[in-house]
Design a protein around this motif. Structure first.
Motif, PDB file in Angstrom:
ATOM      1  N   ILE A  32     -38.522  13.296 -39.109  1.00  0.00           N
ATOM      2  CA  ILE A  32     -37.651  12.780 -39.894  1.00  0.00           C
ATOM      3  C   ILE A  32     -36.907  11.406 -39.661  1.00  0.00           C
ATOM      4  CG2 ILE A  32     -35.236  13.388 -41.235  1.00  0.00           C
ATOM      5  CD1 ILE A  32     -36.838  15.739 -42.189  1.00  0.00           C
ATOM      6  N   ARG A  33     -37.229  10.683 -40.522  1.00  0.00           N
ATOM      7  CA  ARG A  33     -37.000   8.786 -40.259  1.00  0.00           C
ATOM      8  C   ARG A  33     -35.533   8.953 -40.524  1.00  0.00           C
ATOM      9  NH1 ARG A  33     -39.908   3.289 -42.343  1.00  0.00           N
ATOM     10  NH2 ARG A  33     -38.115   2.162 -42.338  1.00  0.00           N
ATOM     11  N   GLU A  34     -34.341   8.448 -40.279  1.00  0.00           N
ATOM     12  CA  GLU A  34     -33.511   8.224 -39.777  1.00  0.00           C
ATOM     13  C   GLU A  34     -33.440   6.051 -39.975  1.00  0.00           C
ATOM     14  OE1 GLU A  34     -30.379   9.898 -38.883  1.00  0.00           O
ATOM     15  OE2 GLU A  34     -31.320  12.030 -39.372  1.00  0.00           O
ATOM     16  N   THR A  35     -32.732   5.516 -41.191  1.00  0.00           N
ATOM     17  CA  THR A  35     -32.843   3.940 -42.031  1.00  0.00           C
ATOM     18  C   THR A  35     -31.321   3.578 -42.207  1.00  0.00           C
ATOM     19  OG1 THR A  35     -35.293   4.381 -41.913  1.00  0.00           O
ATOM     20  CG2 THR A  35     -33.548   1.673 -42.126  1.00  0.00           C
ATOM     21  N   PRO A  36     -30.416   3.162 -41.407  1.00  0.00           N
ATOM     22  CA  PRO A  36     -29.210   2.404 -42.080  1.00  0.00           C
ATOM     23  C   PRO A  36     -29.698   1.937 -43.570  1.00  0.00           C
ATOM     24  CG  PRO A  36     -29.457   1.762 -39.740  1.00  0.00           C
ATOM     25  CD  PRO A  36     -30.706   2.016 -39.906  1.00  0.00           C
ATOM     26  N   ALA A  37     -28.612   2.012 -44.307  1.00  0.00           N
ATOM     27  CA  ALA A  37     -28.766   2.475 -45.407  1.00  0.00           C
ATOM     28  C   ALA A  37     -27.530   0.837 -46.175  1.00  0.00           C
ATOM     29  CB  ALA A  37     -28.750   2.948 -47.076  1.00  0.00           C
ATOM     30  N   VAL A  48     -27.137   6.346 -43.564  1.00  0.00           N
ATOM     31  CA  VAL A  48     -28.304   6.418 -44.144  1.00  0.00           C
ATOM     32  C   VAL A  48     -29.831   6.658 -44.991  1.00  0.00           C
ATOM     33  CG1 VAL A  48     -27.932   6.791 -41.211  1.00  0.00           C
ATOM     34  CG2 VAL A  48     -29.074   8.902 -42.446  1.00  0.00           C
ATOM     35  N   TYR A  49     -30.948   6.083 -45.084  1.00  0.00           N
ATOM     36  CA  TYR A  49     -31.966   6.341 -45.748  1.00  0.00           C
ATOM     37  C   TYR A  49     -32.809   7.743 -45.315  1.00  0.00           C
ATOM     38  CZ  TYR A  49     -31.414   2.576 -48.893  1.00  0.00           C
ATOM     39  OH  TYR A  49     -30.672   1.218 -50.217  1.00  0.00           O
ATOM     40  N   GLU A 114     -34.019   1.103 -36.568  1.00  0.00           N
ATOM     41  CA  GLU A 114     -33.604  -0.119 -36.887  1.00  0.00           C
ATOM     42  C   GLU A 114     -33.963  -1.175 -37.334  1.00  0.00           C
ATOM     43  OE1 GLU A 114     -29.858  -3.001 -34.548  1.00  0.00           O
ATOM     44  OE2 GLU A 114     -29.906  -0.907 -34.887  1.00  0.00           O
ATOM     45  N   ILE A 115     -34.553  -1.510 -38.818  1.00  0.00           N
ATOM     46  CA  ILE A 115     -34.654  -3.017 -39.079  1.00  0.00           C
ATOM     47  C   ILE A 115     -34.330  -4.178 -38.594  1.00  0.00           C
ATOM     48  CG2 ILE A 115     -35.775  -3.767 -40.776  1.00  0.00           C
ATOM     49  CD1 ILE A 115     -36.279  -1.255 -42.282  1.00  0.00           C
ATOM     50  N   GLY A 116     -35.071  -4.790 -38.644  1.00  0.00           N
ATOM     51  CA  GLY A 116     -34.550  -6.299 -37.422  1.00  0.00           C
ATOM     52  C   GLY A 116     -34.700  -7.580 -38.367  1.00  0.00           C
ATOM     53  N   ARG A 117     -34.121  -8.231 -38.781  1.00  0.00           N
ATOM     54  CA  ARG A 117     -34.152  -9.887 -38.930  1.00  0.00           C
ATOM     55  C   ARG A 117     -34.877 -10.677 -38.136  1.00  0.00           C
ATOM     56  NH1 ARG A 117     -35.674  -6.914 -42.083  1.00  0.00           N
ATOM     57  NH2 ARG A 117     -34.679  -7.197 -44.534  1.00  0.00           N
ATOM     58  N   THR A 118     -35.242 -12.097 -38.221  1.00  0.00           N
ATOM     59  CA  THR A 118     -35.797 -12.227 -37.356  1.00  0.00           C
ATOM     60  C   THR A 118     -34.140 -13.555 -36.569  1.00  0.00           C
ATOM     61  OG1 THR A 118     -38.107 -13.136 -37.629  1.00  0.00           O
ATOM     62  CG2 THR A 118     -37.346 -14.740 -36.480  1.00  0.00           C
ATOM     63  N   PRO A 119     -34.251 -13.902 -34.808  1.00  0.00           N
ATOM     64  CA  PRO A 119     -34.999 -13.364 -33.759  1.00  0.00           C
ATOM     65  C   PRO A 119     -34.407 -11.697 -33.700  1.00  0.00           C
ATOM     66  CG  PRO A 119     -33.342 -14.614 -33.437  1.00  0.00           C
ATOM     67  CD  PRO A 119     -32.670 -14.062 -34.952  1.00  0.00           C
ATOM     68  N   ARG A 120     -33.865 -10.769 -33.966  1.00  0.00           N
ATOM     69  CA  ARG A 120     -34.142  -9.908 -33.711  1.00  0.00           C
ATOM     70  C   ARG A 120     -34.705  -8.505 -33.974  1.00  0.00           C
ATOM     71  NH1 ARG A 120     -31.304  -5.420 -36.624  1.00  0.00           N
ATOM     72  NH2 ARG A 120     -30.977  -6.873 -38.036  1.00  0.00           N
ATOM     73  N   LYS A 121     -35.363  -7.713 -32.975  1.00  0.00           N
ATOM     74  CA  LYS A 121     -36.920  -7.192 -33.402  1.00  0.00           C
ATOM     75  C   LYS A 121     -36.101  -6.030 -33.762  1.00  0.00           C
ATOM     76  CE  LYS A 121     -38.679  -8.157 -28.775  1.00  0.00           C
ATOM     77  NZ  LYS A 121     -39.037  -7.942 -27.227  1.00  0.00           N
ATOM     78  N   SER A 122     -36.766  -5.238 -34.436  1.00  0.00           N
ATOM     79  CA  SER A 122     -36.845  -3.623 -35.209  1.00  0.00           C
ATOM     80  C   SER A 122     -37.146  -2.883 -34.093  1.00  0.00           C
ATOM     81  CB  SER A 122     -38.078  -3.255 -36.067  1.00  0.00           C
ATOM     82  OG  SER A 122     -37.479  -4.471 -37.280  1.00  0.00           O
ATOM     83  N   VAL A 123     -35.763  -1.452 -33.945  1.00  0.00           N
ATOM     84  CA  VAL A 123     -35.402  -0.795 -32.762  1.00  0.00           C
ATOM     85  C   VAL A 123     -35.984   0.776 -33.397  1.00  0.00           C
ATOM     86  CG1 VAL A 123     -34.631   0.070 -30.688  1.00  0.00           C
ATOM     87  CG2 VAL A 123     -34.204  -2.370 -31.403  1.00  0.00           C
ATOM     88  N   LEU A 310     -43.555  -8.676 -44.871  1.00  0.00           N
ATOM     89  CA  LEU A 310     -43.203  -7.459 -44.642  1.00  0.00           C
ATOM     90  C   LEU A 310     -41.498  -6.855 -44.861  1.00  0.00           C
ATOM     91  CD1 LEU A 310     -43.543  -7.319 -40.423  1.00  0.00           C
ATOM     92  CD2 LEU A 310     -45.541  -6.643 -42.425  1.00  0.00           C
ATOM     93  N   LEU A 311     -42.005  -6.065 -45.516  1.00  0.00           N
ATOM     94  CA  LEU A 311     -40.411  -5.240 -45.898  1.00  0.00           C
ATOM     95  C   LEU A 311     -40.715  -4.686 -45.269  1.00  0.00           C
ATOM     96  CD1 LEU A 311     -38.096  -5.051 -48.024  1.00  0.00           C
ATOM     97  CD2 LEU A 311     -39.691  -3.689 -48.835  1.00  0.00           C
ATOM     98  N   ASP A 312     -41.351  -3.660 -44.703  1.00  0.00           N
ATOM     99  CA  ASP A 312     -41.417  -2.601 -43.739  1.00  0.00           C
ATOM    100  C   ASP A 312     -42.870  -2.368 -42.753  1.00  0.00           C
ATOM    101  OD1 ASP A 312     -40.679  -0.017 -41.485  1.00  0.00           O
ATOM    102  OD2 ASP A 312     -39.976   1.200 -43.502  1.00  0.00           O
TER     103      ASP A 312
END
Length: 384
Positions: A32-37, A48-49, A114-123, A310-312
């Motif tokens: 089960i994946r939880e991604t901040p909406a 979360v999604y 948690e999906i990042g944006r340059t320069p913050r990494k996805s975690v 990329l989107l995901d």
């Protein structure tokens, strides 16, 4: 790609699969994946999604959507999240007859992402300890029936790391795999995506399990340059493991890839070795290519390195696996099928990574259109 590529996947004849049980079978864990909406940090999000993630289910989804009879086997709790896994798989045409149902109170694996944006990494944060799927063991699945028509069985190295993640004394999924191998038809090929995850187990633990498993049972090994350098200390042609680890590779030549693929084929006794290559220029922009070599020395590489906005990215490698297997299952396990699979895999993963969440909700027509656009140009107008 050559100007005269000879296949059209929208017109592939899948009639030989008609009336048969699943010819592609895979097993593993779905998360089960939880991604901040609300684009907040995980620790601050209030919405979360909810989606599904997991290597094997992603591969089965692509193949089932492309018309290949496919089955997915896992162990899930008999509660709404377990039902979600079953119902989602069924909605894409995947056979779920051999699901193993655990007590409703057992946990299901989770991925907080948690999906990042340059320069913050996805975690990503795993919560997989003691999950229902991690205790799918021998004696729980009628493998003889499940594999009676199977032409290709697939799993992932992630699956066998779960026991170490949970500090079990017994590797249940490894036991289940060996039980499956004792019941598969002699003509059934076995594919494995190496998929090393350092958060699940140490490199030496991974080597101890994976080396004999691959040598004894795996025909098709799918991996990355980085995993082979990290776990085995293997070079890629002119590039040392240290250079690979530090991201200090320059241009990767055909000779570099041939050298690595040949070494892996000999070391692991694999009939086919596939190497997927991601160039992460930024979070938003990646480039992608792949290379495949068989034990007869037939070598194929992507015609060009292709950019992806990329989107995901999650599920991208697994989608490539599904596209590659599609080529093998429809055109054979020789050079023609390998070449077709590489091209379909490349196109499928490029489309998938522009979509949110892991599962490849794409069609054969979209993949065929992208293959055509790669050859003829165009393809930038709105489809309507």
């Amino acid at each position: 790609m050559e100007k005269n590529f000879a296949f059209n996947i929208t017109q592939d004849d899948l009639s030989r699969f008609s009336g048969k049980g699943p010819i592609f079978v895979t097993f593993g864990e779905t998360l089960i994946r939880e991604t901040p909406a609300d684009f907040q940090r995980l620790e601050r999000t209030e919405n979360v999604y909810i989606s599904l993630a997991g290597s094997e289910l992603t591969v089965a989804t692509l193949l089932a959507r492309f018309g290949v009879p496919s089955a997915y086997i896992t162990r899930v709790p008999d509660n709404p999240y377990g039902w979600m896994v079953r119902d989602t798989a069924r909605s894409h045409g995947i056979d779920t007859e051999y699901f193993v149902w655990a007590n409703k109170a057992e946990p299901i694996g989770r991925l907080l992402y948690e999906i990042g944006r340059t320069p913050r990494k996805s975690v990503g944060w795993y919560q997989r300890m003691y999950s229902a799927a991690s205790r799918l063991g021998s004696g729980m699945v009628n493998w003889k029936n499940a594999l009676r028509n199977c032409e290709l069985f697939h799993t992932s190295g992630i699956t066998f790391g779960l026991a170490y993640h949970s500090h079990y004394e017994q590797n249940y999924l490894l036991d289940a795999f060996y039980e499956a191998m004792s019941h598969k038809p002699p003509s059934c090929w076995v594919g494995l995506d190496f998929n090393y995850r350092a958060t699940l187990w140490r490199a030496e633990q991974c080597r101890e399990v994976m080396t004999p498993l691959i040598r004894e049972h795996v025909d098709i090994l799918i991996t990355t340059i980085e995993d082979m350098a990290t776990v085995y200390g293997f070079s890629c042609g002119q590039y040392s493991p240290e250079q690979i680890d530090k991201g200090e590779m320059g241009e990767i030549t055909d000779n570099d890839l041939r050298s690595l693929a040949s070494h892996l084929g000999e070391y692991f006794n694999a009939k086919i070795v596939a190497i997927t290559i991601r160039y992460p220029d930024s979070f938003e922009e990646n480039r992608w290519e792949s290379a495949v070599m068989d034990s007869q020395g037939h070598f194929f590489r992507s015609p060009a390195v292709k950019s992806i906005t990329l989107l995901d990215r999650l599920g991208g490698g697994d989608t490539w696996n599904g596209g590659f297997y599609y080529g093998l299952l429809t055109a054979g396990f020789g050079p023609e099928g390998i070449h077709k699979g590489l091209l379909v895999g490349d196109a499928a993963t490029r489309i998938k990574q522009t979509l949110m969440f892991d599962l490849p909700i794409i069609t054969k027509a979209e993949v065929q259109d992208l293959l055509k656009a790669d050859v003829e140009g165009g393809g930038k107008r709105v489809s309507r």
